[in-house]
Design a protein around this motif. Structure first.
Motif, mmCIF file in Angstrom:
data_model
loop_
_atom_site.group_PDB
_atom_site.id
_atom_site.type_symbol
_atom_site.label_atom_id
_atom_site.label_comp_id
_atom_site.label_asym_id
_atom_site.label_seq_id
_atom_site.Cartn_x
_atom_site.Cartn_y
_atom_site.Cartn_z
ATOM 1 N N PRO A 75 0.815 -1.220 0.000
ATOM 2 C CA PRO A 75 0.000 0.000 0.000
ATOM 3 C C PRO A 75 0.851 1.272 0.000
ATOM 4 N N ARG A 76 2.004 1.232 0.687
ATOM 5 C CA ARG A 76 2.876 2.400 0.769
ATOM 6 C C ARG A 76 4.241 1.984 1.265
ATOM 7 N N PHE A 77 5.218 2.854 1.084
ATOM 8 C CA PHE A 77 6.543 2.641 1.654
ATOM 9 C C PHE A 77 7.166 4.007 1.897
ATOM 10 N N ALA A 78 8.246 4.027 2.664
ATOM 11 C CA ALA A 78 8.921 5.293 2.978
ATOM 12 C C ALA A 78 10.414 5.161 2.717
ATOM 13 N N GLN A 79 10.998 6.258 2.305
ATOM 14 C CA GLN A 79 12.431 6.317 2.028
ATOM 15 C C GLN A 79 12.867 7.779 2.164
ATOM 16 N N THR A 80 14.080 7.999 2.633
ATOM 17 C CA THR A 80 14.600 9.351 2.744
ATOM 18 C C THR A 80 15.550 9.624 1.592
ATOM 19 N N VAL A 81 15.312 10.733 0.897
ATOM 20 C CA VAL A 81 16.160 11.165 -0.209
ATOM 21 C C VAL A 81 16.473 12.644 -0.022
ATOM 22 N N HIS A 82 17.434 13.140 -0.778
ATOM 23 C CA HIS A 82 17.811 14.548 -0.691
ATOM 24 C C HIS A 82 17.162 15.337 -1.820
ATOM 25 N N TYR A 83 16.463 16.385 -1.431
ATOM 26 C CA TYR A 83 15.775 17.259 -2.373
ATOM 27 C C TYR A 83 16.501 18.600 -2.438
ATOM 28 N N ARG A 84 16.221 19.342 -3.505
ATOM 29 C CA ARG A 84 16.774 20.689 -3.680
ATOM 30 C C ARG A 84 15.607 21.649 -3.918
ATOM 31 N N THR A 85 15.573 22.721 -3.126
ATOM 32 C CA THR A 85 14.512 23.717 -3.275
ATOM 33 C C THR A 85 14.841 24.661 -4.434
ATOM 34 N N LYS A 86 13.909 25.520 -4.744
ATOM 35 C CA LYS A 86 14.097 26.495 -5.811
ATOM 36 C C LYS A 86 15.298 27.397 -5.522
ATOM 37 N N THR A 87 15.541 27.680 -4.242
ATOM 38 C CA THR A 87 16.669 28.542 -3.875
ATOM 39 C C THR A 87 17.996 27.787 -3.814
ATOM 40 N N GLY A 88 17.956 26.461 -3.997
ATOM 41 C CA GLY A 88 19.181 25.668 -3.978
ATOM 42 C C GLY A 88 19.487 24.987 -2.663
ATOM 43 N N ARG A 89 18.650 25.196 -1.653
ATOM 44 C CA ARG A 89 18.868 24.519 -0.359
ATOM 45 C C ARG A 89 18.599 23.030 -0.528
ATOM 46 N N VAL A 90 19.522 22.221 -0.046
ATOM 47 C CA VAL A 90 19.375 20.760 -0.094
ATOM 48 C C VAL A 90 18.947 20.286 1.293
ATOM 49 N N PHE A 91 17.975 19.388 1.318
ATOM 50 C CA PHE A 91 17.510 18.863 2.602
ATOM 51 C C PHE A 91 17.136 17.395 2.463
ATOM 52 N N PRO A 92 17.288 16.630 3.571
ATOM 53 C CA PRO A 92 16.815 15.249 3.560
ATOM 54 C C PRO A 92 15.301 15.243 3.745
ATOM 55 N N GLY A 93 14.620 14.560 2.854
ATOM 56 C CA GLY A 93 13.161 14.496 2.926
ATOM 57 C C GLY A 93 12.696 13.073 3.123
ATOM 58 N N GLU A 94 12.025 12.850 4.239
ATOM 59 C CA GLU A 94 11.417 11.539 4.479
ATOM 60 C C GLU A 94 10.185 11.472 3.588
ATOM 61 N N THR A 95 10.213 10.558 2.642
ATOM 62 C CA THR A 95 9.187 10.491 1.607
ATOM 63 C C THR A 95 8.378 9.210 1.763
ATOM 64 N N SER A 96 7.077 9.368 1.934
ATOM 65 C CA SER A 96 6.169 8.225 1.964
ATOM 66 C C SER A 96 5.423 8.210 0.643
ATOM 67 N N VAL A 97 5.463 7.075 -0.034
ATOM 68 C CA VAL A 97 4.807 6.945 -1.339
ATOM 69 C C VAL A 97 3.589 6.044 -1.183
ATOM 70 N N PHE A 98 2.459 6.551 -1.660
ATOM 71 C CA PHE A 98 1.200 5.812 -1.678
ATOM 72 C C PHE A 98 0.815 5.615 -3.140
ATOM 73 N N TYR A 99 0.193 4.510 -3.435
ATOM 74 C CA TYR A 99 -0.200 4.198 -4.800
ATOM 75 C C TYR A 99 -1.681 4.487 -4.991
ATOM 76 N N HIS A 100 -2.015 5.249 -6.020
ATOM 77 C CA HIS A 100 -3.412 5.436 -6.412
ATOM 78 C C HIS A 100 -3.677 4.412 -7.510
ATOM 79 N N ARG A 101 -4.633 3.537 -7.281
ATOM 80 C CA ARG A 101 -4.869 2.409 -8.191
ATOM 81 C C ARG A 101 -6.215 2.521 -8.890
ATOM 82 N N ASN A 102 -6.285 1.946 -10.072
ATOM 83 C CA ASN A 102 -7.567 1.877 -10.780
ATOM 84 C C ASN A 102 -8.379 0.705 -10.224
ATOM 85 N N ASP A 103 -9.550 0.454 -10.781
ATOM 86 C CA ASP A 103 -10.425 -0.619 -10.288
ATOM 87 C C ASP A 103 -9.786 -1.996 -10.393
ATOM 88 N N ALA A 104 -8.846 -2.162 -11.329
ATOM 89 C CA ALA A 104 -8.159 -3.449 -11.492
ATOM 90 C C ALA A 104 -6.994 -3.597 -10.513
#
Length: 135
Positions: A75-104
């Protein structure tokens, strides 16, 4: 707009974590106000763009892509990756991914919540070095 749609919209916009919605090609289709605050982009700047634009490096983008494929049956999982903002700031982001599924049950979109864990990581590092400082 139905009552249910209004409630969903209000929830989406008022969640404290950044929320990003992307199609299966990882193209951004929606984001919430917390995402805009965290990353510094307007909706217009990110809608239709690949999520790669948000990552600090291509390796972590590819790594999360492999994780998305590997967890397709969960249904979901989490992983931390490094993101970059528009201003160039890099930060570790704890990312939880959820899946949106069709009827199948096939994933048709991904919903990601992103939380900046910079302060948490800093506190953990300070706690690890505390015994050394006390010696």
């Amino acid at each position: 707009m139905t009552d249910a749609e209004r409630k969903y919209e209000a929830l989406f916009e008022n969640v404290r974590d950044a929320v990003l919605v992307a199609d299966t090609e990882r193209t951004i289709t929606n984001c919430n106000a917390a995402f805009i605050d965290l990353f510094g982009y307007s909706r217009e700047e990110v809608l239709g763009k690949k999520t790669r634009a948000l990552y600090d490096n291509a390796e972590e983008f590819e790594e999360l892509g492999r994780a998305i494929a590997a967890h397709a049956d969960t249904p979901r999982f989490a992983q931390t990756v490094h993101y970059r903002t528009k201003t160039g700031r890099v930060f570790p982001g704890e990312t939880s991914v959820f899946y949106h599924r069709n009827d199948a049950g096939t994933p048709v979109a991904f919903v990601g919540t992103i939380r900046d864990v910079s302060e948490q990581r800093g506190a953990e590092q300070r706690a690890r070095h505390l015994p050394e400082a006390l010696r």
